[in-house]
Scaffold this active site. Structure first.
Site, PDB file in Angstrom:
ATOM      1  N   LYS A  36      -5.017  -8.384   6.482  1.00 51.81           N
ATOM      2  CA  LYS A  36      -6.326  -9.130   7.143  1.00 51.81           C
ATOM      3  C   LYS A  36      -7.302  -9.336   6.159  1.00 51.81           C
ATOM      4  CE  LYS A  36      -8.675  -6.773  10.211  1.00 51.81           C
ATOM      5  NZ  LYS A  36      -9.967  -7.519   9.395  1.00 51.81           N
ATOM      6  N   THR A  37      -8.147  -8.507   6.127  1.00 54.07           N
ATOM      7  CA  THR A  37      -9.607  -8.326   5.136  1.00 54.07           C
ATOM      8  C   THR A  37      -9.105  -9.342   4.264  1.00 54.07           C
ATOM      9  OG1 THR A  37      -9.882  -6.620   5.844  1.00 54.07           O
ATOM     10  CG2 THR A  37     -11.262  -7.620   4.576  1.00 54.07           C
ATOM     11  N   ASP A 227     -14.084 -12.655  11.646  1.00 48.17           N
ATOM     12  CA  ASP A 227     -13.546 -11.101  11.917  1.00 48.17           C
ATOM     13  C   ASP A 227     -13.243 -10.715  13.250  1.00 48.17           C
ATOM     14  OD1 ASP A 227     -11.970  -9.620  10.417  1.00 48.17           O
ATOM     15  OD2 ASP A 227     -13.321  -8.150   9.588  1.00 48.17           O
ATOM     16  N   GLU A 228     -12.241  -9.822  13.432  1.00 49.19           N
ATOM     17  CA  GLU A 228     -11.565  -8.843  14.508  1.00 49.19           C
ATOM     18  C   GLU A 228     -11.651  -9.775  15.824  1.00 49.19           C
ATOM     19  OE1 GLU A 228     -10.296  -6.144  14.033  1.00 49.19           O
ATOM     20  OE2 GLU A 228     -10.924  -5.072  12.487  1.00 49.19           O
ATOM     21  N   GLN A 258      -3.731  -4.941  19.009  1.00 45.81           N
ATOM     22  CA  GLN A 258      -4.864  -3.994  18.460  1.00 45.81           C
ATOM     23  C   GLN A 258      -6.167  -4.401  19.280  1.00 45.81           C
ATOM     24  OE1 GLN A 258      -5.066  -2.908  14.884  1.00 45.81           O
ATOM     25  NE2 GLN A 258      -3.430  -4.631  13.587  1.00 45.81           N
ATOM     26  N   ARG A 595      -1.394   3.368  11.717  1.00 43.53           N
ATOM     27  CA  ARG A 595      -1.999   3.683  11.049  1.00 43.53           C
ATOM     28  C   ARG A 595      -0.942   5.225  10.150  1.00 43.53           C
ATOM     29  NH1 ARG A 595      -4.834   0.707  11.026  1.00 43.53           N
ATOM     30  NH2 ARG A 595      -3.600   0.218  13.236  1.00 43.53           N
TER      31      ARG A 595
END
Length: 678
Positions: A36-37, A227-228, A258, A595
């Site tokens: 994503k980043t 973002d997010e 998420q 994770r």
């Protein structure tokens, strides 16, 4: 020499599509570990390389650090022009805009921003001025009032609904808290003060009421990225839409699977409804995962596939191999802790650093037992998303009573225990302690203290009656908890959230034969300050990570243990009658699973000894696995199931179960008898 980036070489096809999609509206669904980043960084560079002026690009993130890191990485890819992109948090952006236009709302442009402590102090001042601090019945303190007001703003809820969600015990004070809120608004306005939440409220008001400002900002910021996006609240989503409603050049990036921060005001519907608001929006899905092995991804895909509302995606990796996730049905909470400690020692022998191992849990108290076991094994750990068990104020309160049983001359413990009582301040406490020290006994304390101070005489009586040679630590704590519970309710507005810790303390204490050994173990491993901000982790290869799942979002480890995977724990018993809450619990579980890079261990205690398990409707003594493991055949198809001590509890006898806790509550005992009668 002009620097050129080979985007086709650096990005996979879906990432490349996202980066090259500039004009128009785009929703990028970025699955866990899918980069994503990376696409935000490359898209900033791509826009600048195309000739878009950097200050015409607006990148909104949830932390200043995230924005700075993205722009720094983009600068390294291309050149320093990327550092001139307008990047920052929603609140910092709001502050910058309001510094220019606040006058239009009747606010001084030179307003002062209150931090959380300042806001609470202002609330406390108004609470006192309105006479609510002198009421006979218990009135909420400043922190609780501030939390309710803030939640009401961020969730766009009336005060009454925010109270019901966060502090239902204070519903009767709805009118009074509304009055405080109204006075708080007047107080801030009259003194040119703005709190954290006001920044968003005023920015929205400015954009709605003043078209000229909205059009000016739309002309300035021609390309907007967020973002997010799944973590935005209603205010933030509305602000973004207002900024983009002219040029409609907007890309929001996030993962609906998420979305786990509703307790902070985040609204799951924002990301789901984006294509409905922007009807020409394209949805780009990133599915290639660069973190986990395929067996782990197979499980996570199955868990989220059963979500009621979602964007379809199927995570995959090009990494080869990998072990199946392991489900371990341990006998009880203590066996769960022992299994984890043993496995960590094995992994360390195999070369896995402690810093690359994490234990994740739904609620902070779930790790209480494990913390004690790790301390006993000399396995260092840091805890995120809540205090360490032994450093919590309410645990220290109860332990101070036991320390006084062991050593009546312990002045520090006396001071803590006395200050819990209404009518005792620091000076009175010092006088009582001085008298105890002078007489070297609690038997001859001046009656003027015991007669005037409610609660002191019962405390002295308990300390006289309890004999450390006759009573075990668990028995002592049970007695002191009956005395302490009214004080807990008086001292802490969130007392109900602390009860689980006290349950844990009692269960742990029953394992000890002597008070000295119990207090020694409780004092091991000096407490370190907890880090509660999600996504923050100081890399420390010498310490294991314990973390709530909420605080683990965005992080990754070689090996992950997820504990207490039982109904009533994950999903939480608080969500069992609310379908939306259950769906967020599912997403929380998904975050925990994703994770892990290589090893994923899923643990459930077969017997839940916490009082909640047999006094509340949440569950039973014999726990059932989390529904998220049972649904869709997850345990049958995607996980290897083991029970390290299964032979010991397939046909448990009453004596077996009570072996480690012979002083079990009568209610527990009766339920067990009923179970075996069946």
């Amino acid at each position: 020499m002009i620097k050129r980036i080979d985007y086709q070489k650096e990005l996979n096809p879906a990432q490349l599509e996202a980066v090259r999609s500039t004009d128009g509206q785009y929703l990028v669904i970025a699955g866990a570990g899918s980069g994503k980043t990376r696409i935000l960084v490359y898209r900033v560079a791509y826009l600048v390389e195309k000739g878009i002026k950097p200050d015409e690009i607006l990148l909104l993130t949830f932390t200043r650090k995230a924005a700075e890191e993205m722009l720094s990485r983009a600068s390294m890819l291309l050149d320093e022009r990327c550092q001139k992109v307008s990047g920052g948090t929603f609140h910092s952006f709001a502050n910058n805009v309001l510094r220019r236009y606040a006058g239009l709302l009747g606010i001084n442009n030179n307003f002062t921003i209150l931090d959380r402590t300042d806001s609470e102090d202002a609330i406390n001042l108004l609470r006192t001025q309105l006479g609510f601090s002198k009421l006979d019945k218990r009135f909420p303190r400043k922190r609780a009032i501030m939390e309710v007001i803030s939640m009401s703003v961020n969730k766009s809820l009336p005060i009454e609904e925010a109270l019901y969600d966060e502090y239902p015990q204070f519903i009767e004070w709805t009118d009074e808290i509304n009055k405080i809120n109204n006075e708080y608004k007047k107080y801030k306005h009259s003194k040119s003060l703005v709190d954290y939440d006001d920044l968003l409220v005023y920015l929205k008001e400015l954009l709605v009421k003043h078209d000229s400002v909205r059009l000016t900002l739309a002309k300035k910021y021609k390309y907007i990225m967020v973002d997010e996006y799944q973590d935005t609240n209603k205010l933030q989503a509305f602000i973004v839409s207002l900024l983009a409603c002219e040029h409609k050049n907007i890309m929001v990036v996030g993962d609906d699977s998420q979305s786990i921060y509703s307790f902070r005001g985040a609204n799951f519907k924002n990301i789901m409804d984006f294509p409905k608001l922007f009807k020409d929006a394209s949805v780009i899905t990133l599915e290639e995962n660069y973190r986990s092995t395929q067996p782990i991804l197979n499980m996570t895909n199955q868990v989220i596939r059963l979500a009621k509302e979602k964007f379809e995606k199927n995570l995959y990796t090009k990494k080869e191999g990998g072990k199946l996730p392991l489900f371990i049905d341990t006998r009880d909470e203590f066996a769960q802790s022992k299994y984890i400690a043993d496995k960590i020692l094995e992994l360390r022998e195999e070369g896995v650093e402690l810093g690359d191992i994490a234990v994740l849990f739904r609620s902070g108290w779930h790790s209480n037992d494990l913390e004690v076991e790790l301390a006993n094994r000399n396995l260092p750990f840091v805890k995120y998303g809540g205090q360490k068990f032994v450093e919590a104020a309410h645990i220290k309160d109860v332990i101070s009573y036991l320390r006084l049983v062991q050593n009546p001359s312990d002045q520090i413990s006396w001071y803590r225990a006395l200050l819990l009582l209404k009518g005792i301040g620091p000076k009175t406490a010092e006088r009582i302690i001085a008298e105890i020290a002078k007489n070297n006994t609690i038997l001859e304390i001046d009656p003027k203290f015991t007669e005037k101070i409610n609660g002191l005489k019962p405390l002295l009586g308990l300390l006289k009656d309890i004999d450390p040679l006759k009573h075990k630590p668990g028995e002592m704590i049970r007695v002191f908890l009956k005395y302490y519970q009214p004080l807990l309710k008086e001292k802490y507005d969130d007392f109900n959230k602390r009860l689980n810790d006290l349950d844990s303390l009692e269960r742990i204490a029953f394992r000890y034969g002597t008070l000295e050994q119990f207090l020694t173990d409780m004092a091991l491993e000096p407490p370190e300050k907890s880090i509660v901000e999600p996504g923050i982790k100081d890399k420390d290869d010498s310490s294991l990570t314990l973390s709530t799942i909420h605080s683990a979002k965005g992080l990754e480890w070689h090996t992950v243990f997820v504990i207490y995977l039982a109904e009533g724990h994950l999903p939480s018993y608080l969500s069992l009658e609310d379908e939306e809450a259950i769906e967020e619990e599912r997403r929380l579980f998904y975050v925990a699973l994703t994770r892990a890079k290589e090893n994923l261990f899923l643990l459930k205690p077969h017997i839940d000894r916490s009082p909640r398990s047999y006094f509340d409707k949440a569950g039973s003594v014999f726990t059932t696995a989390s529904r998220f493991l049972e649904e869709g055949g997850v345990l049958d198809k995607f996980v290897e199931c083991v029970a390290p001590d299964k032979d010991n509890y397939d046909n448990l006898s009453l004596e077996d179960i009570l072996e480690e806790k012979p002083e079990s509550d009568q209610a527990f005992l009766e339920m067990l008898k009923e179970y075996y009668r069946e």
